[in-house]
Design a protein around this motif. Structure first.
Motif, PDB file in Angstrom:
ATOM      1  N   GLU A  84       0.821  -1.204   0.000  1.00 32.53           N
ATOM      2  CA  GLU A  84       0.000   0.000   0.000  1.00 32.53           C
ATOM      3  C   GLU A  84       0.859   1.259   0.000  1.00 32.53           C
ATOM      4  N   ILE A 292       3.020  -2.277  -6.560  1.00 34.76           N
ATOM      5  CA  ILE A 292       1.645  -2.519  -6.969  1.00 34.76           C
ATOM      6  C   ILE A 292       0.785  -2.575  -5.712  1.00 34.76           C
ATOM      7  N   SER A 293      -0.265  -1.775  -5.673  1.00 33.92           N
ATOM      8  CA  SER A 293      -1.135  -1.801  -4.494  1.00 33.92           C
ATOM      9  C   SER A 293      -1.928  -3.095  -4.479  1.00 33.92           C
ATOM     10  N   GLY A 295      -4.963  -3.486  -4.120  1.00 33.05           N
ATOM     11  CA  GLY A 295      -6.206  -3.305  -4.850  1.00 33.05           C
ATOM     12  C   GLY A 295      -6.069  -3.401  -6.358  1.00 33.05           C
ATOM     13  N   SER A 296      -4.859  -3.217  -6.883  1.00 33.96           N
ATOM     14  CA  SER A 296      -4.656  -3.250  -8.334  1.00 33.96           C
ATOM     15  C   SER A 296      -3.844  -4.447  -8.801  1.00 33.96           C
ATOM     16  N   LYS A 299      -5.527  -6.783 -11.616  1.00 30.80           N
ATOM     17  CA  LYS A 299      -5.503  -6.194 -12.949  1.00 30.80           C
ATOM     18  C   LYS A 299      -4.088  -6.204 -13.523  1.00 30.80           C
ATOM     19  N   ALA A 300      -3.096  -5.917 -12.684  1.00 28.15           N
ATOM     20  CA  ALA A 300      -1.707  -5.906 -13.153  1.00 28.15           C
ATOM     21  C   ALA A 300      -1.276  -7.281 -13.633  1.00 28.15           C
ATOM     22  N   THR A 303      -3.367  -8.198 -17.075  1.00 20.73           N
ATOM     23  CA  THR A 303      -2.915  -7.475 -18.260  1.00 20.73           C
ATOM     24  C   THR A 303      -1.457  -7.748 -18.603  1.00 20.73           C
ATOM     25  N   GLU A 305       0.985  -6.563 -16.843  1.00 20.55           N
ATOM     26  CA  GLU A 305       1.815  -5.453 -16.367  1.00 20.55           C
ATOM     27  C   GLU A 305       2.925  -5.973 -15.465  1.00 20.55           C
ATOM     28  N   ASP A 454      -7.370  -4.157   1.290  1.00 21.94           N
ATOM     29  CA  ASP A 454      -8.813  -3.953   1.384  1.00 21.94           C
ATOM     30  C   ASP A 454      -9.419  -4.542   2.646  1.00 21.94           C
TER      31      ASP A 454
END
Length: 614
Positions: A84, A292-293, A295-296, A299-300, A303, A305, A454
Motif C-alpha cells: 500500500e 503494486i497496491s 487493490g490493483s 488487474k496488473a 494485463t 503489467e 482492502d
C-alpha cells in the motif's frame, strides 16, 4: 528457491529470519498453458484448487513453476512489489528495516553464505566455511570469482567492514544485537573502548576469521551475519550518515545477478543483468520492479503489467483462482501476525527494553482476556478462505522441529475472557456497556492497526467487535488505520515508542534461526511490546547454551518458552499463513520451494511480451 521468493526469510532480525520450512506438494494436476503463443494468450491457467465449502489449503498448490514452451535468450521480466506504501529506499542490508526494501535489495545483492532446505549454512554459496573443534571459530573463504558490480573483488575486508559498521557507536540502523554482541571484542568496540573488533581477523584478501565468545547452536542456522559491504565505496562516509547517503539511496551496488540501473524513489527500480555474476550470466537481460497496491494487483497480473509478485493477497485468491495467464505457487509462509501489548519503552542509551508496570496493559489478566476473546480460526476462514489459519505459539509450524504442536495457545473462549476480567476487577461500574479498570476509571484501549489492503479495516473491526463483546472499549488509534512507515515508527522501530499506542497488530517474517531473542530479547530493538523478565532472559539463554546442541534439550527449552509466553502474553499470535505467488505462464525456472531451489540467474521467459488473461 529464487532470491525474491524468500525476502522475509532472510530478514534476519526481524529479522531474525527462516524457520525450517516444511513444503507440501499439491495433489492437483499441473496447469497447462500455451506460454509460447504468439498471440500472448494461454489456453488454460490459474489453479486447479477446488473448494466445495469455499475454503482452500496449502495442499492445493505446488512450489515450483511448471515450464511450458522454450525459453528465449534475454528478455525482461516485470516484478510486482505488493504494498500500500512506497518502499522507503534504504537499499543496503546493513540499514534497511522494512520488508519492501529488502525485496528491492535481493534482486541486486545477496548473502555470502547459502542455506539448505533445513536452513543450515552450506558450502555452496559465494563463501565456504569451516569451524574449529569447539565450534566458536569460523574461517570463511570467499570464492575468487565473486565481485561487486563495479568489478572490484568482494573481499574479506568488505565482510569485516560490514560488522564494523553495524558495531560502530554511531551506527543508526537496527541490526546491532545478540548476533553481534556474541562476537569476541564486539562490545568493547561498540562502546568505544577499542579501535577494532578482536574477534574478527582478515587472514588474506579472501579469507575471514570470526571468533565468538562461545559456541551456540544458532551459529549454523542464521545468526552469522552473511552480508558484505563494499568498503572502497563507504569508507570515506561517516557511519552516522551512511543510511541517508546516495550510495544507499540512489546508487546502490551489490554482488547479485542484476545491477541497479534507475530508481524512481519509492515507486520502481530497473535492473540490468550482471554478466560477471559468480553463479553464471543471467538468462534475462533485465528486470523492472514496481510497487503494486493490493487493490490493483489482480488487474496488473491479468494485463501482464507484472509477471509475478512477491506475495499475492490471499483474500483475493478465491475470486481469481482461475486467472488464465498465471500459475499459482504456494508454500508455508515464514510468518505469523500477532497482537502486541505495549509494556514499556526502549532505552536508547542502554540499548535495551525498559519495562514500565504503570502501562495500561501491564496487567497480564487483561492481556489474557483479550487473547481469549478473538476467534482466530474464524478470522482465517472469513478473511482468507482457509489460506491463513489460527496461530497457537510464537514459533510457527514453518519450523516443525521446534513448533510445539501440543500447545493450544490461548484458545477462543469469550466466557473465560469475561471471567478473567471479572476476577481481576474489570467491571462495568456505570452501565455504559464497557468495563472500567480495577480503580473504577474509564478504560479506553488505543489500537494501532496498519493499512495493508482492502481487508485491513474489516479485520481490525472484527477484532474491535470481539473485544467489545467481552466489555472492552478498544478504539483505532487516531480513529483510522496507519500507513506502513508511520505505523512502524509509532510502534518503535526507530527506538521511539509513541505513548498513545496501547496495543497494535503487526507481523513478523521469521528467520532461519529458531532463536527468538532477536524479537523478544531484552536487548532487541524489535521487541516492540518492550517486554522483559528474568524468566524470559533465562529461557532465551538456555536456548543458546552448550546443552542446547542436544536437539531434544533445545526442543524442551523452546516448548517451555512457548508456554511461558502464552502465560505472560506480551503478544499473542493470530494467524499462520500460506504464501501464494501467481506466475505468468511465460516465466521459466521459478520456485518458492527451498527444497528445490532455482537461483535468479536461471530465471527466463518464453517470449518478449507477457501473456495476458483471456
Amino acid at each position: 528457491m529464487t532470491k525474491a521468493s524468500w525476502s522475509k526469510a532472510l530478514f534476519a532480525l526481524m529479522l531474525v529470519l527462516l524457520l525450517a520450512l516444511a513444503a507440501c506438494n499439491s495433489d492437483s494436476e499441473e496447469g497447462e498453458g500455451d506460454s509460447g503463443s504468439d498471440s500472448g494468450e494461454s489456453n488454460e491457467g490459474g489453479s486447479d484448487a477446488e473448494s466445495e465449502d469455499g475454503l482452500y489449503s496449502l495442499d492445493d498448490f505446488e512450489g515450483v513453476k511448471t515450464n511450458e514452451g522454450e525459453a528465449i535468450e534475454g528478455g525482461n521480466l516485470n516484478f510486482g512489489l505488493v504494498s500500500e506504501s512506497a518502499f522507503e529506499g534504504t537499499l543496503n542490508y546493513n540499514f534497511y528495516s522494512g520488508n519492501p526494501d529488502v525485496v528491492v535489495i535481493e534482486w541486486f545483492d545477496e548473502a555470502l553464505l547459502s542455506m539448505d532446505e533445513n536452513y543450515n549454512y552450506t558450502n555452496d554459496g559465494a563463501a565456504t566455511y569451516e569451524t574449529n573443534e569447539e565450534g566458536n571459530e569460523f574461517t570463511f573463504k570467499i570464492r575468487d570469482e565473486v565481485n561487486w558490480h563495479d568489478g572490484e573483488p568482494v573481499t574479506a575486508e568488505d565482510w569485516a567492514y560490514s560488522f564494523e559498521v553495524i558495531g560502530h557507536p554511531e551506527y543508526t540502523g537496527v541490526r546491532y544485537g545478540t548476533d553481534f554482541t556474541s562476537i569476541e571484542g564486539m562490545e568493547a568496540y561498540h562502546n568505544g573502548e577499542a579501535d577494532s573488533i578482536s574477534g574478527i581477523e582478515v587472514i588474506d584478501e579472501k579469507t575471514l576469521k570470526i571468533t565468538y565468545l562461545k559456541a551456540n547452536p544458532s551459529l549454523l542456522t542464521g545468526s552469522i551475519w552473511p552480508y558484505a559491504m563494499p568498503k572502497h565505496i563507504f569508507e570515506d562516509i561517516p557511519v552516522a550518515e551512511m543510511a541517508e547517503s546516495p550510495e544507499v539511496r540512489e546508487n546502490p551496488i551489490g554482488m547479485g545477478p542484476f545491477k541497479v540501473d534507475t530508481i524512481v524513489p519509492g515507486e520502481s527500480v530497473t535492473y540490468t543483468k550482471n554478466e560477471d555474476y559468480w553463479r553464471g550470466e543471467p538468462k534475462l537481460d533485465g528486470v523492472t520492479l514496481k510497487v503494486i497496491s493490493p487493490g490493483s494487483v489482480v488487474k496488473a497480473l491479468e494485463t501482464g503489467e507484472v509477471d509475478l509478485v512477491d506475495n499475492f493477497p490471499s483474500d483475493q485468491f478465491p475470486d481469481n483462482a482461475d486467472m488464465s495467464n498465471v500459475e499459482y505457487l504456494g508454500t508455508i509462509d515464514l510468518y505469523y501476525n500477532y497482537i502486541g501489548f505495549k509494556l514499556g519503552t526502549w532505552d536508547a542509551e542502554a540499548k535495551e527494553v525498559k519495562p514500565d508496570d504503570t502501562k495500561k496493559m501491564a496487567d497480564k489478566n487483561l492481556r489474557q482476556a483479550m487473547a481469549h476473546a478473538i476467534d482466530k480460526d474464524s478470522l482465517g476462514k472469513e478473511f482468507y478462505q482457509g489460506l491463513r489459519w489460527g496461530a497457537t505459539t510464537l514459533i510457527p509450524p514453518s519450523h516443525p522441529m521446534y513448533h510445539d504442536t501440543e500447545n493450544p495457545g490461548l484458545e477462543f473462549d469469550p466466557e473465560k475472557s469475561k471471567q478473567i476480567l471479572d476476577d481481576a476487577g474489570y467491571v462495568d461500574v456505570n452501565d455504559d456497556g464497557f468495563r472500567e479498570d480495577p480503580d473504577g476509571e474509564e478504560l479506553v484501549i488505543n489500537f494501532a492497526a496498519m493499512d495493508s489492503g482492502d481487508i485491513s479495516e474489516p479485520m481490525a473491526q472484527f477484532q474491535i467487535q470481539s473485544w467489545e463483546a467481552v466489555g472492552l472499549n478498544v478504539q483505532l488509534l487516531d480513529g483510522r488505520l496507519q500507513e506502513f512507515n508511520s505505523f512502524y515508527d509509532r510502534v518503535g522501530q526507530n527506538g521511539e515508542d509513541d505513548p498513545e499506542v496501547d496495543i497494535y497488530s503487526a507481523a513478523w517474517g521469521v528467520g532461519s534461526d529458531v532463536n527468538p531473542a532477536g524479537l523478544y530479547g531484552r536487548d532487541a530493538l524489535f521487541n516492540f511490546p518492550r517486554y522483559a523478565s528474568e524468566e524470559n532472559d533465562r529461557l532465551l539463554a538456555e536456548g543458546l547454551s552448550e546443552k542446547a546442541f542436544d536437539t531434544e534439550y533445545r526442543q524442551e527449552v523452546y516448548n517451555e518458552w512457548q508456554e511461558f509466553m502464552a502465560e505472560e502474553v506480551p503478544v499473542f499470535p493470530l494467524l499462520y499463513a500460506t504464501t501464494l505467488v501467481p506466475v505468468n505462464n511465460r516465466v521459466h525456472n521459478y520456485s518458492i520451494d527451498p527444497a528445490q531451489p532455482v537461483y535468479l540467474n536461471e530465471l527466463a521467459v518464453t517470449q518478449e511480451e507477457p501473456i495476458v488473461a483471456e
